[in-house]
Design a protein around this motif. Structure first.
Motif, PDB file in Angstrom:
ATOM      1  N   ARG A 216       0.820  -1.211   0.000  1.00 31.70           N
ATOM      2  CA  ARG A 216       0.000   0.000   0.000  1.00 31.70           C
ATOM      3  C   ARG A 216       0.857   1.265   0.000  1.00 31.70           C
ATOM      4  N   PRO A 217       0.430   2.308  -0.718  1.00 31.57           N
ATOM      5  CA  PRO A 217       1.252   3.520  -0.849  1.00 31.57           C
ATOM      6  C   PRO A 217       1.601   4.168   0.492  1.00 31.57           C
ATOM      7  N   PHE A 218       0.654   4.208   1.412  1.00 32.01           N
ATOM      8  CA  PHE A 218       0.938   4.885   2.679  1.00 32.01           C
ATOM      9  C   PHE A 218       1.936   4.087   3.526  1.00 32.01           C
ATOM     10  N   LEU A 219       1.899   2.760   3.399  1.00 29.80           N
ATOM     11  CA  LEU A 219       2.899   1.949   4.093  1.00 29.80           C
ATOM     12  C   LEU A 219       4.284   2.192   3.484  1.00 29.80           C
ATOM     13  N   ARG A 220       4.335   2.300   2.164  1.00 31.93           N
ATOM     14  CA  ARG A 220       5.603   2.625   1.502  1.00 31.93           C
ATOM     15  C   ARG A 220       6.112   3.987   1.960  1.00 31.93           C
ATOM     16  N   ALA A 221       5.204   4.945   2.057  1.00 30.36           N
ATOM     17  CA  ALA A 221       5.607   6.292   2.477  1.00 30.36           C
ATOM     18  C   ALA A 221       6.160   6.255   3.902  1.00 30.36           C
ATOM     19  N   TYR A 222       5.543   5.488   4.767  1.00 28.16           N
ATOM     20  CA  TYR A 222       6.019   5.385   6.153  1.00 28.16           C
ATOM     21  C   TYR A 222       7.426   4.772   6.176  1.00 28.16           C
ATOM     22  N   LEU A 223       7.604   3.690   5.420  1.00 29.33           N
ATOM     23  CA  LEU A 223       8.909   3.017   5.398  1.00 29.33           C
ATOM     24  C   LEU A 223       9.995   3.927   4.822  1.00 29.33           C
TER      25      LEU A 223
END
Lengths: 132, 72
Positions: free
Chosen positions: A2-9
Protein backbone atom coordinates in the motif's frame (compact mmCIF):
# COMPACT_ATOMS: atom_id res chain seq x y z
CA UNK A 1 2.24 -2.84 -1.02
CA UNK A 2 0.00 0.00 0.00
CA UNK A 3 1.25 3.52 -0.85
CA UNK A 4 0.94 4.89 2.68
CA UNK A 5 2.90 1.95 4.09
CA UNK A 6 5.60 2.62 1.50
CA UNK A 7 5.61 6.29 2.48
CA UNK A 8 6.02 5.38 6.15
CA UNK A 9 8.91 3.02 5.40
CA UNK A 10 10.63 5.57 3.15
CA UNK A 11 10.21 8.21 5.85
CA UNK A 12 11.63 6.23 8.77
CA UNK A 13 14.57 4.79 6.78
CA UNK A 14 17.00 7.69 7.12
CA UNK A 15 16.55 8.52 10.85
CA UNK A 16 16.58 4.81 11.66
CA UNK A 17 19.98 4.50 9.97
CA UNK A 18 21.32 7.63 11.65
CA UNK A 19 20.11 6.84 15.19
CA UNK A 20 22.91 4.39 16.09
CA UNK A 21 25.42 7.11 15.19
CA UNK A 22 23.43 9.59 17.31
CA UNK A 23 23.54 7.29 20.31
CA UNK A 24 27.26 6.66 19.93
CA UNK A 25 27.95 10.40 19.51
CA UNK A 26 25.88 11.30 22.56
CA UNK A 27 27.46 8.51 24.61
CA UNK A 28 30.97 9.65 23.64
CA UNK A 29 30.16 13.29 24.36
CA UNK A 30 29.10 12.27 27.87
CA UNK A 31 31.86 9.74 28.42
CA UNK A 32 33.48 11.26 31.44
CA UNK A 33 32.28 8.93 34.11
CA UNK A 34 29.57 11.33 35.25
CA UNK A 35 25.94 10.34 35.19
CA UNK A 36 24.48 11.84 32.01
CA UNK A 37 21.11 10.05 32.06
CA UNK A 38 21.66 9.19 28.43
CA UNK A 39 18.46 7.18 28.21
CA UNK A 40 16.55 10.41 28.83
CA UNK A 41 18.49 12.43 26.27
CA UNK A 42 17.92 9.94 23.45
CA UNK A 43 14.15 9.79 23.87
CA UNK A 44 13.56 12.25 21.02
CA UNK A 45 15.98 10.79 18.45
CA UNK A 46 15.06 7.20 19.26
CA UNK A 47 11.39 7.41 20.08
CA UNK A 48 9.97 10.46 18.38
CA UNK A 49 11.99 11.39 15.30
CA UNK A 50 11.73 8.22 13.17
CA UNK A 51 7.98 7.92 13.65
CA UNK A 52 7.60 11.63 12.99
CA UNK A 53 9.51 11.25 9.71
CA UNK A 54 7.38 8.28 8.66
CA UNK A 55 4.10 9.96 9.53
CA UNK A 56 5.27 13.23 7.92
CA UNK A 57 6.00 11.38 4.68
CA UNK A 58 2.56 9.78 4.78
CA UNK A 59 1.10 13.26 5.26
CA UNK A 60 3.20 14.47 2.30
CA UNK A 61 1.80 11.69 0.12
CA UNK A 62 -1.74 12.58 1.16
CA UNK A 63 -1.24 16.30 0.50
CA UNK A 64 0.37 15.69 -2.88
CA UNK A 65 -2.78 14.03 -4.15
CA UNK A 66 -4.51 17.38 -4.23
CA UNK A 67 -1.65 19.86 -4.85
CA UNK A 68 2.02 20.14 -5.76
CA UNK A 69 4.16 20.34 -2.62
CA UNK A 70 7.95 20.90 -2.70
CA UNK A 71 9.26 18.00 -0.62
CA UNK A 72 12.36 19.88 0.59
CA UNK A 73 10.37 22.71 2.15
CA UNK A 74 7.79 20.25 3.45
CA UNK A 75 10.54 18.24 5.18
CA UNK A 76 12.14 21.38 6.62
CA UNK A 77 8.77 22.28 8.15
CA UNK A 78 9.04 19.14 10.27
CA UNK A 79 11.76 20.88 12.29
CA UNK A 80 9.14 23.42 13.35
CA UNK A 81 7.24 20.58 15.01
CA UNK A 82 10.17 18.58 16.34
CA UNK A 83 11.99 21.55 17.87
CA UNK A 84 9.20 22.46 20.32
CA UNK A 85 8.65 18.76 21.02
CA UNK A 86 12.35 18.28 21.75
CA UNK A 87 12.39 21.38 23.96
CA UNK A 88 9.32 20.18 25.84
CA UNK A 89 10.75 16.68 26.40
CA UNK A 90 14.04 18.10 27.66
CA UNK A 91 12.24 20.51 29.99
CA UNK A 92 9.91 17.81 31.30
CA UNK A 93 12.80 15.46 32.01
CA UNK A 94 15.09 18.14 33.40
CA UNK A 95 17.74 17.24 30.82
CA UNK A 96 18.17 20.46 28.81
CA UNK A 97 21.05 20.04 26.38
CA UNK A 98 20.23 23.10 24.26
CA UNK A 99 21.54 26.58 25.01
CA UNK A 100 20.57 29.90 23.43
CA UNK A 101 23.79 30.14 21.42
CA UNK A 102 23.51 26.53 20.33
CA UNK A 103 19.93 27.16 19.22
CA UNK A 104 20.86 30.21 17.12
CA UNK A 105 23.34 28.14 15.12
CA UNK A 106 21.71 24.73 15.30
CA UNK A 107 18.19 25.74 14.33
CA UNK A 108 18.98 27.20 10.88
CA UNK A 109 21.44 24.38 10.32
CA UNK A 110 18.74 21.83 11.19
CA UNK A 111 16.32 23.55 8.78
CA UNK A 112 18.90 23.38 5.99
CA UNK A 113 19.83 19.80 6.80
CA UNK A 114 16.20 18.67 6.84
CA UNK A 115 15.58 20.49 3.55
CA UNK A 116 18.48 18.69 1.90
CA UNK A 117 17.68 15.31 3.45
CA UNK A 118 14.07 15.39 2.35
CA UNK A 119 14.75 16.82 -1.09
CA UNK A 120 17.47 14.32 -1.98
CA UNK A 121 17.18 11.25 0.25
CA UNK A 122 13.54 10.86 1.23
CA UNK A 123 12.43 11.94 -2.25
CA UNK A 124 14.79 9.35 -3.75
CA UNK A 125 13.46 6.60 -1.47
CA UNK A 126 9.92 7.62 -2.38
CA UNK A 127 10.88 7.35 -6.03
CA UNK A 128 12.45 3.91 -5.54
CA UNK A 129 9.31 2.66 -3.84
CA UNK A 130 7.13 3.95 -6.66
CA UNK A 131 5.45 6.79 -4.79
CA UNK A 132 7.77 9.63 -5.85
CA UNK B 1 -21.87 -40.09 -2.54
CA UNK B 2 -20.69 -38.50 -5.80
CA UNK B 3 -17.11 -39.18 -6.81
CA UNK B 4 -15.36 -36.31 -8.62
CA UNK B 5 -12.70 -36.65 -11.23
CA UNK B 6 -9.49 -34.64 -10.89
CA UNK B 7 -10.65 -32.18 -13.54
CA UNK B 8 -14.01 -31.67 -11.88
CA UNK B 9 -12.35 -31.13 -8.51
CA UNK B 10 -9.86 -28.64 -10.01
CA UNK B 11 -12.68 -26.78 -11.73
CA UNK B 12 -14.73 -26.55 -8.53
CA UNK B 13 -11.74 -25.41 -6.46
CA UNK B 14 -10.92 -22.68 -8.97
CA UNK B 15 -14.50 -21.54 -8.90
CA UNK B 16 -14.58 -21.43 -5.10
CA UNK B 17 -11.28 -19.63 -4.47
CA UNK B 18 -10.77 -15.91 -5.20
CA UNK B 19 -8.60 -15.00 -8.18
CA UNK B 20 -5.09 -13.90 -7.16
CA UNK B 21 -3.45 -11.23 -9.31
CA UNK B 22 0.17 -12.39 -9.37
CA UNK B 23 1.27 -9.46 -11.51
CA UNK B 24 0.79 -6.97 -8.65
CA UNK B 25 3.03 -8.62 -6.07
CA UNK B 26 5.63 -10.47 -8.13
CA UNK B 27 7.30 -7.61 -9.96
CA UNK B 28 8.09 -5.06 -7.26
CA UNK B 29 11.82 -5.75 -6.98
CA UNK B 30 12.57 -5.52 -10.73
CA UNK B 31 10.77 -2.18 -10.71
CA UNK B 32 12.92 -0.97 -7.81
CA UNK B 33 16.08 -2.17 -9.60
CA UNK B 34 15.08 -0.32 -12.75
CA UNK B 35 14.58 2.86 -10.73
CA UNK B 36 17.96 2.39 -9.01
CA UNK B 37 19.68 1.96 -12.37
CA UNK B 38 17.92 5.03 -13.71
CA UNK B 39 19.79 7.11 -11.11
CA UNK B 40 18.90 10.37 -9.43
CA UNK B 41 19.28 13.87 -10.83
CA UNK B 42 22.38 15.70 -9.53
CA UNK B 43 21.85 18.23 -6.72
CA UNK B 44 21.33 21.85 -7.74
CA UNK B 45 24.20 24.31 -7.10
CA UNK B 46 22.12 26.03 -4.41
CA UNK B 47 21.84 22.69 -2.58
CA UNK B 48 25.63 22.36 -2.60
CA UNK B 49 25.92 25.87 -1.18
CA UNK B 50 23.41 24.98 1.52
CA UNK B 51 25.27 21.77 2.39
CA UNK B 52 28.57 23.65 2.63
CA UNK B 53 26.91 26.28 4.84
CA UNK B 54 25.72 23.55 7.23
CA UNK B 55 29.22 22.07 7.40
CA UNK B 56 30.73 25.52 8.04
CA UNK B 57 28.18 26.28 10.77
CA UNK B 58 28.98 22.98 12.47
CA UNK B 59 32.71 23.68 12.15
CA UNK B 60 32.29 27.11 13.74
CA UNK B 61 30.25 25.70 16.59
CA UNK B 62 30.87 21.92 16.93
CA UNK B 63 28.37 21.69 19.77
CA UNK B 64 25.67 22.51 17.22
CA UNK B 65 26.19 19.01 15.84
CA UNK B 66 24.66 17.68 19.05
CA UNK B 67 21.64 19.86 18.37
CA UNK B 68 21.38 18.46 14.87
CA UNK B 69 21.81 14.88 16.00
CA UNK B 70 19.20 15.37 18.67
CA UNK B 71 16.75 16.24 15.92
CA UNK B 72 17.32 13.44 13.44
Amino acid sequence: MRPFLRAYLAGIALPTMVIPAVIVALALSHAGGRDANLERVVIVPVGLAPNAWGLWNMFYLRLRRSREVPIGLFGAALVLLLAPAGYWVQTALGQMVWTRDLFLIGFPAALALYYLAWKHLVARLNDLLGIG
Amino acid sequence: MTRLSDDQLRHRLRGALPVVDHATDADLWPQVRRRIERGAPPPAPTDWVLAIAVVVLCAIEPAAVNWLLFHL
